[in-house]
Scaffold this motif. Structure first.
Motif, short mmCIF file in Angstrom:
data_model
loop_
_atom_site.label_atom_id
_atom_site.label_comp_id
_atom_site.label_asym_id
_atom_site.label_seq_id
_atom_site.Cartn_x
_atom_site.Cartn_y
_atom_site.Cartn_z
N UNK A 150 6.23 1.12 -0.68
CA UNK A 150 4.94 1.68 -0.27
C UNK A 150 4.20 2.19 -1.49
N UNK A 151 3.27 1.39 -2.00
CA UNK A 151 2.49 1.74 -3.18
C UNK A 151 1.05 1.29 -2.97
N UNK A 152 0.14 1.64 -3.89
CA UNK A 152 -1.24 1.14 -3.79
C UNK A 152 -1.31 -0.39 -3.81
N UNK A 153 -0.27 -1.07 -4.34
CA UNK A 153 -0.28 -2.53 -4.38
C UNK A 153 0.02 -3.14 -3.01
N UNK A 154 0.64 -2.38 -2.11
CA UNK A 154 0.99 -2.91 -0.79
C UNK A 154 0.17 -2.30 0.34
N UNK A 155 -0.60 -1.26 0.04
CA UNK A 155 -1.29 -0.53 1.09
C UNK A 155 -2.31 -1.39 1.84
N UNK A 156 -2.85 -2.41 1.19
CA UNK A 156 -3.88 -3.24 1.82
C UNK A 156 -3.32 -4.46 2.55
N UNK A 157 -2.00 -4.61 2.55
CA UNK A 157 -1.42 -5.74 3.26
C UNK A 157 -1.60 -5.56 4.77
N UNK A 158 -1.82 -6.66 5.50
CA UNK A 158 -1.97 -6.56 6.95
C UNK A 158 -0.74 -5.95 7.60
#
Length: 244
Positions: free
Chosen positions: A186-194
């Motif tokens: 859980x990071x800013x790199x994964x926060x936008x994943x559906x």
């Protein structure tokens, strides 16, 4: 655990990198240099910890890296821990991936790790000890659709690390080099994943959850400390069992 140690963490402004900086600072590091291009965010870290110093640094800028290392060496005389955490993604299927996307990911994720290590490893070798921790990924060990560039760089980091573990321990120097291969965190790199993709990854992971930055930071703390003094050339997967 890190008493009197001077630590350098790239990509230290947010996500995993920031958590590592905070974890090191909370475990008695003498100084943690949080290196990132987002100086404004890192200023918050300096206000919270007396043993954290924010440094605006681009891991692709070799001259800036050299100047930074010389300043640290002049002030403290040694660098004990390097965490190569800075990284980016530019995902796409191979028939749609641009050359620019390939080059940018390669420059930051692979050459950036090389740049930092080339500058800092000699300082560690002169002092006779040190721990280099580079962030790979389960994508670097097992691949993933649409991430040719990312997978290549993260696999390359593992290969470089194996070589470094032999090269840096020559002549009796206790300089260790290891990797951490996170799973889905859980990071800013994964926060936008559906949400559908996130749910799928949780179900695919035996421990049935996404990892947290704290999970990775604890692994980095172990590898940075003397508790891992007989571990080098290894890749520590912290992925909840995603890749077995």
């Amino acid at each position: 655990m890190l008493k009197d140690k001077i630590c350098v963490v790239t990509g230290g402004a947010q996500g995993i990198g920031r958590c590592i900086v905070e974890t090191f600072a909370s475990n008695d590091a003498k100084m943690v240099f949080a290196c990132d291009m987002n100086a404004a965010v890192m200023a918050e870290l300096e206000s919270q910890y007396t043993n954290v110093r924010a440094v605006e640094l681009n891991v692709c800028d070799r001259s800036s890296i050299a100047n930074f290392v010389e300043k640290v060496k002049a002030e403290f005389g040694h660098i004990d821990v390097l965490v190569n955490n800075a990284g980016i993604t530019r995902d796409n299927l191979i028939d749609k991936m641009t050359e620019d996307d390939w080059d940018l990911v390669s420059d930051v994720n692979l050459k950036g790790v090389f740049n930092m290590t080339q500058a800092i490893a000699p300082v560690m070798m002169e002092c006779g000890a040190g721990s280099i921790i580079s962030m790979s990924s389960v994508v670097g060990t097992d691949g993933n659709v649409g991430q040719s560039n990312y997978a290549a760089t993260k696999g390359g980091v593992i290969a470089m690390t194996k070589g470094w573990s032999k090269e840096f321990a020559r002549k009796g120097a206790k300089v260790r080099a290891n990797c951490i291969a996170p799973g889905f965190i859980e990071t800013p790199m994964t926060v936008d994943l559906p949400e559908k993709i996130l749910d799928y990854m949780k179900k695919k992971t035996p421990l049935q959850r996404m990892g947290t930055p704290e999970d990775i930071a604890e692994g980095a703390l172990f590898l940075a400390s003397e508790r891992s003094s007989f571990i080098t050339g290894q890749t520590l997967k912290i992925d909840g069992g995603l890749v077995i």
